[in-house]
Write a protein that holds these residues in place. Structure first.
Motif, short mmCIF file in Angstrom:
data_model
loop_
_atom_site.label_atom_id
_atom_site.label_comp_id
_atom_site.label_asym_id
_atom_site.label_seq_id
_atom_site.Cartn_x
_atom_site.Cartn_y
_atom_site.Cartn_z
N ASP A 92 0.89 -1.22 -0.22
CA ASP A 92 0.02 0.01 0.03
C ASP A 92 0.81 1.08 0.01
O ASP A 92 0.70 2.32 -0.85
N GLU A 93 1.97 1.27 0.71
CA GLU A 93 2.93 2.38 0.71
C GLU A 93 3.53 2.76 -0.59
O GLU A 93 3.64 3.73 -0.98
N GLU A 94 3.79 1.52 -1.29
CA GLU A 94 4.40 1.83 -2.62
C GLU A 94 3.32 2.51 -3.41
O GLU A 94 3.74 3.50 -4.41
N LEU A 95 2.14 2.08 -3.47
CA LEU A 95 1.01 2.65 -4.14
C LEU A 95 0.80 4.10 -3.93
O LEU A 95 0.61 4.80 -4.69
N LYS A 96 0.70 4.38 -2.63
CA LYS A 96 0.88 5.69 -2.09
C LYS A 96 1.76 6.74 -2.49
O LYS A 96 1.51 7.76 -2.77
N ASN A 97 2.79 6.14 -2.42
CA ASN A 97 4.20 7.06 -3.28
C ASN A 97 4.04 7.38 -4.56
O ASN A 97 4.06 8.41 -4.91
N PHE A 98 3.45 6.24 -5.25
CA PHE A 98 3.29 6.40 -6.84
C PHE A 98 2.07 7.63 -7.10
O PHE A 98 2.43 8.37 -7.73
N VAL A 99 0.99 7.35 -6.27
CA VAL A 99 0.09 8.37 -6.50
C VAL A 99 0.46 9.83 -5.85
O VAL A 99 0.14 10.81 -6.79
N ASN A 100 1.19 9.96 -4.86
CA ASN A 100 1.85 11.26 -4.80
C ASN A 100 2.60 11.88 -5.85
O ASN A 100 2.58 12.90 -6.12
N PHE A 101 3.52 10.95 -6.45
CA PHE A 101 4.42 11.30 -7.52
C PHE A 101 3.72 11.67 -8.81
O PHE A 101 3.96 12.78 -9.19
N PHE A 102 2.37 11.03 -9.05
CA PHE A 102 1.71 11.22 -10.20
C PHE A 102 1.00 12.66 -10.01
O PHE A 102 0.86 13.33 -11.06
N ALA A 103 0.49 12.85 -8.79
CA ALA A 103 -0.15 14.13 -8.55
C ALA A 103 0.90 15.48 -8.86
O ALA A 103 0.62 16.28 -9.55
N SER A 104 1.94 14.87 -8.29
CA SER A 104 3.01 16.13 -8.46
C SER A 104 3.32 16.22 -9.90
O SER A 104 3.70 17.37 -10.57
N PHE A 105 3.32 15.04 -10.54
CA PHE A 105 3.67 15.06 -12.13
C PHE A 105 2.46 16.16 -12.87
O PHE A 105 2.88 16.91 -13.55
#
Length: 253
Positions: A92-105
């Motif tokens: 779950d933590e990996e997915l949350k990190n990706f979602v935050n990265f994607f939002a920053s993108f």
């Protein structure tokens, strides 16, 4: 074929990818990249590119443009690091990190991600049916490129791709270029990974030619994929599902 199922208001809802024939179960079925005969209902054509993973690694690379090959090789020489995680290893933590990265993108492009929680739940759903792959490349010690893919038994399909150019430039001022190279290397490593685990097709997740996406399509075309057209549409199966759709239509009026 890849299928996700949920039940709401007593109605079955299915999300179906890569089907080659109609899905017969009762409920409301959303088809994506349907590969069978064009349906007799309103549908949207979906253009994409397909890389044949039954070829050898060298044969696959031979289809790359000269510039693409150079950038993949250069990223390797620059010691770009990469990681590929299949569903069983995605926390779950990996997915949350990706979602935050994607939002920053998206913020870096002057817009915003409308619903981070919805995206997170969607990715969790694919992971929980063993259909998700999460990958990233590290440049100058920081995660600079992320990809997600979904897959069935034969097809791996690019779902998201995001790169951030916010990292500090190195002394030659070429960090942005290196991130672009890392992006290409990550795609190639993913192709090799999917080939190794038995997939036969790498789907580039769309290849439109409108002004807003033409440069992305040109990037994908540099890998030499074959153009393909599939269909997206909705199918309503069974009396209960049809009554539900009619009720929703009346209420919206």
């Amino acid at each position: 074929m890849l299928s996700l199922h949920k039940k709401k208001h007593g109605i079955n809802f299915y999300t179906v990818w890569f089907a080659t024939e109609p899905f017969r179960k009762p409920g409301i079925v959303a088809y994506y990249e349907y590969a069978g005969k064009k349906p007799d209902v309103t549908c949207s054509d979906f253009e994409t590119l397909i890389t044949d993973l039954t070829e050898t690694e060298e044969e696959i690379k031979q289809h790359f443009s000269k510039s693409c090959k150079y950038k993949v090789n250069r990223a390797t020489r620059e010691d770009v690091q990469w990681t590929i995680l299949d569903s069983s290893k995605i926390t779950d933590e990996e997915l949350k990190n990706f979602v935050n990265f994607f939002a920053s993108f998206w913020e870096s492009k002057g817009t915003s991600l409308s619903d981070k929680e919805k995206l997170l739940q969607e990715l969790m759903a694919y992971r929980d049916v063993n259909a998700l792959t999460l990958s990233y490349a590290v440049v100058n010690g920081e995660k600079a490129v992320y990809h997600t893919h979904i897959a069935d038994d034969t097809t791996a399909r690019l779902l998201h791709s995001a790169s951030l150019y916010r990292l500090q430039k190195d002394e030659k001022g070429n960090t942005k270029n290196l991130i672009g190279m890392a992006n290409r290397l990550l795609h190639f490593e993913e192709m090799k990974h999917f080939k190794e685990i038995g997939k036969t097709r790498y789907d580039w997740g769309g290849a439109g030619h409108t002004e807003d996406v033409i440069h992305i399509t040109e990037f994908k075309e540099s890998f030499g994929g074959t153009p393909a057209v599939y269909y997206s549409f909705e199918q309503v199966n069974g009396l209960m599902a049809k009554l539900f759709k009619l009720t929703v239509k009346i209420l919206r009026k």
